[in-house]
Every structure is written in C-alpha cells, then in structure tokens.
Design an enzyme around this catalytic site. Structure first.
Site, PDB file in Angstrom:
ATOM      1  N   ARG A  51      58.699   3.299  -7.611  1.00 14.98           N
ATOM      2  CA  ARG A  51      59.074   2.923  -6.240  1.00 14.98           C
ATOM      3  C   ARG A  51      59.094   1.421  -6.072  1.00 14.98           C
ATOM      4  NH1 ARG A  51      56.085   6.801  -1.882  1.00 14.98           N
ATOM      5  NH2 ARG A  51      57.309   5.723  -0.323  1.00 14.98           N
ATOM      6  N   SER A  62      60.407   8.279   4.691  1.00 14.18           N
ATOM      7  CA  SER A  62      60.824   8.934   3.445  1.00 14.18           C
ATOM      8  C   SER A  62      62.297   8.680   3.132  1.00 14.18           C
ATOM      9  CB  SER A  62      60.626  10.445   3.564  1.00 14.18           C
ATOM     10  OG  SER A  62      59.334  10.720   3.988  1.00 14.18           O
ATOM     11  N   GLN A  83      56.820  16.725  -0.097  1.00 15.28           N
ATOM     12  CA  GLN A  83      55.843  15.710   0.313  1.00 15.28           C
ATOM     13  C   GLN A  83      54.470  16.123  -0.218  1.00 15.28           C
ATOM     14  OE1 GLN A  83      57.494  13.406   4.009  1.00 15.28           O
ATOM     15  NE2 GLN A  83      56.483  15.275   4.683  1.00 15.28           N
ATOM     16  N   ARG A 138      51.518  32.794  32.360  1.00 18.92           N
ATOM     17  CA  ARG A 138      51.030  32.205  31.103  1.00 18.92           C
ATOM     18  C   ARG A 138      51.167  33.212  29.964  1.00 18.92           C
ATOM     19  NH1 ARG A 138      47.493  27.915  31.076  1.00 18.92           N
ATOM     20  NH2 ARG A 138      46.291  28.930  29.416  1.00 18.92           N
TER      21      ARG A 138
HETATM   22  C1  LIG Z   1      60.922  13.538   5.556  1.00 19.83           C
HETATM   23  C2  LIG Z   1      60.192  12.758   6.622  1.00 19.83           C
HETATM   24  O1  LIG Z   1      60.777  12.342   7.592  1.00 19.83           O
HETATM   25  N1  LIG Z   1      58.925  12.530   6.399  1.00 19.83           N
HETATM   26  C3  LIG Z   1      58.064  11.858   7.370  1.00 19.83           C
HETATM   27  C4  LIG Z   1      56.881  12.763   7.674  1.00 19.83           C
HETATM   28  C5  LIG Z   1      57.330  14.058   8.376  1.00 19.83           C
HETATM   29  O2  LIG Z   1      57.951  13.731   9.610  1.00 19.83           O
HETATM   30  C6  LIG Z   1      56.110  14.934   8.663  1.00 19.83           C
HETATM   31  O3  LIG Z   1      55.492  15.234   7.443  1.00 19.83           O
HETATM   32  C7  LIG Z   1      56.547  16.220   9.381  1.00 19.83           C
HETATM   33  O4  LIG Z   1      55.419  16.958   9.747  1.00 19.83           O
HETATM   34  O5  LIG Z   1      55.980  12.102   8.550  1.00 19.83           O
HETATM   35  C8  LIG Z   1      55.469  10.864   8.063  1.00 19.83           C
HETATM   36  O6  LIG Z   1      54.703  11.126   6.896  1.00 19.83           O
HETATM   37  C9  LIG Z   1      54.555  10.274   9.125  1.00 19.83           C
HETATM   38  O7  LIG Z   1      54.820  10.533  10.302  1.00 19.83           O
HETATM   39  O8  LIG Z   1      53.645   9.549   8.736  1.00 19.83           O
HETATM   40  C10 LIG Z   1      56.581   9.898   7.748  1.00 19.83           C
HETATM   41  C11 LIG Z   1      57.575  10.523   6.782  1.00 19.83           C
HETATM   42  O9  LIG Z   1      58.685   9.680   6.597  1.00 19.83           O
END
Ligand SMILES: CC(=O)N[C@H]1[C@H]([C@H](O)[C@H](O)CO)O[C@](O)(C(=O)O)C[C@@H]1O
Length: 204
Positions: A51, A62, A83, A138
């Site tokens: 990276r 990301s 992730q 609710r």
């Molecule tokens: C593919 C993507 O957009 N990944 C993003 C994720 C997802 O939004 C999250 O995992 C959804 O739950 O969040 C982060 O980790 C974060 O907010 O720190 C940033 C990252 O860029």
C-alpha cells in the site's frame, strides 16, 4: 475474478480457509504496508499489494486503496474487497456473493445483517422524532421483519463502477449474514468482544 483482502490483520488466513477461497478467486491479494503481515500472507499463498503511504492512513477510504490497486491491475473485471475488520467472515457467505455476481444478475453484491432497531432523529430544538416506526404502533421484534443494515464484511463489484466512484451500483445484490457473525472491529472494545465470541465458539 480476483479477491483482494484489505488491511492490517488478514481475515481467515488459515490454510484450509484460504484454500477454499482460492476456489472462488483467481488471485487473493492482501493490501498492506506492514512487513510482518506481508511475510505471513505469503506463507499462505496469497499475494501482497504494497500500500502507498497515501492510502494506508487511518482516514483513507477503502475506495482510494482500490483505485490504487487497480492502477496496477487494470485488467480485472470483478473484484471482491474483504475487510479484515470482520473477523467472522465465512467462505459460505463469500460463495453466495460469488454465485450472485457471476450469475450476471447483479453488478455489485455486498454483506448486510438484519436488525430490529428503533431509530430516532434528534432535532435542533432538543426534541426527537421516530425514524422508522410509529410510536402508536410500536413494532415488536416478533411481528416485524426488521431492516437490513450494511456490514462491511465484503463488497463484490464490477470494477467499471469505480469510474463512477462507487463500489455499490448498477443492480445491487446482497448477502444476509447472521448477526452473530456480523461484528466489525472498530474499537478496542469490539476486539475484546470478538475474542470473547471466539472463545465461546471454540468451547461449543
Ligand atoms: C468499503 C467501505 O466503504 N469501507 C468503509 C467501512 C464501511 O463503511 C463499514 O465497514 C461498513 O459497516 O467503514 C470504514 O472502515 C469506517 O467508517 O471507518 C471506512 C471504510 O472505507
């Protein structure tokens, strides 16, 4: 198809898991700027994408890292971003996403989980109003299908979407992951929870 795993602590990098993932992906790349991680990854037959400093920061989204990766691998048509912050990723969920995207019915497929949460929005005047339900009726969990919430376990997508700056676009499909496996690690507390869940699962 190429799989790419992003981040500091690679997900599911035990040999059998990786072997099964290899059946889905043409290549598995781990994107990292850490030498120790890179050494570990190569032992398992995955490839390392070094990276750039710019994309390896705490704040870099990301999509920036994916763009950087695609600059060097422009021939990829479909990519899966896994992730590493989702430690309970299972090959079965990836297989479901894989099958959906190769069916040609979807341009992108990502992971969600189901929640039965009552959302409220605060107003500037200090009051709060319900977002997704009616206070006079609710909903009980038992009578309500709940809502799908994105969980960042994986994102499969046609790389052409990146030109429009999105990972989710075109016909968007999803894979529903059980709540028990949907934990994402953002904080030290989440890490402790993940460890506790792992210990419980190992004991069962
Ligand atoms: C593919 C993507 O957009 N990944 C993003 C994720 C997802 O939004 C999250 O995992 C959804 O739950 O969040 C982060 O980790 C974060 O907010 O720190 C940033 C990252 O860029």
């Amino acid at each position: 198809m190429y799989g790419r795993i992003r981040g500091k602590y690679p997900t599911g990098l035990d040999a059998p898991n990786l072997q099964r993932q290899h059946n889905l992906f043409h290549d598995i790349w781990v994107s990292t700027d850490g030498h120790e991680i890179a050494d570990e990854v190569e032992k398992f037959g995955a490839r390392v994408h070094g990276r750039d400093e710019e994309t390896a920061t705490y704040y870099a989204p990301s999509i920036l890292a994916i763009k950087e990766f695609l600059q060097k691998h422009g021939d990829i048509e479909v990519i899966a971003l896994l992730q590493c912050t989702s430690p309970f990723t299972k090959v079965d969920y990836l297989t479901e996403a894989f099958n959906k995207i190769i069916s040609g019915e979807y341009d992108s497929v990502f992971s969600v989980t189901r929640q039965h949460k009552l959302f409220w929005t605060p107003h500037e005047d200090g009051t709060i109003i319900p977002d997704n339900f009616d206070v006079e009726n609710r909903p009980r969990r038992q009578d309500w299908a709940g809502q799908l919430v994105e969980t960042g376990m994986f994102y499969f997508f046609q790389t052409s979407l990146i030109r429009h700056n999105v990972l989710q676009g075109g016909r968007i499909g999803y894979v529903e992951v059980p709540k028990d496996h949907s934990l994402e690690i953002d904080t030290e507390f989440d890490l402790q929870v993940a460890r506790a869940i792992s210990r419980i699962s190992e004991g069962s």
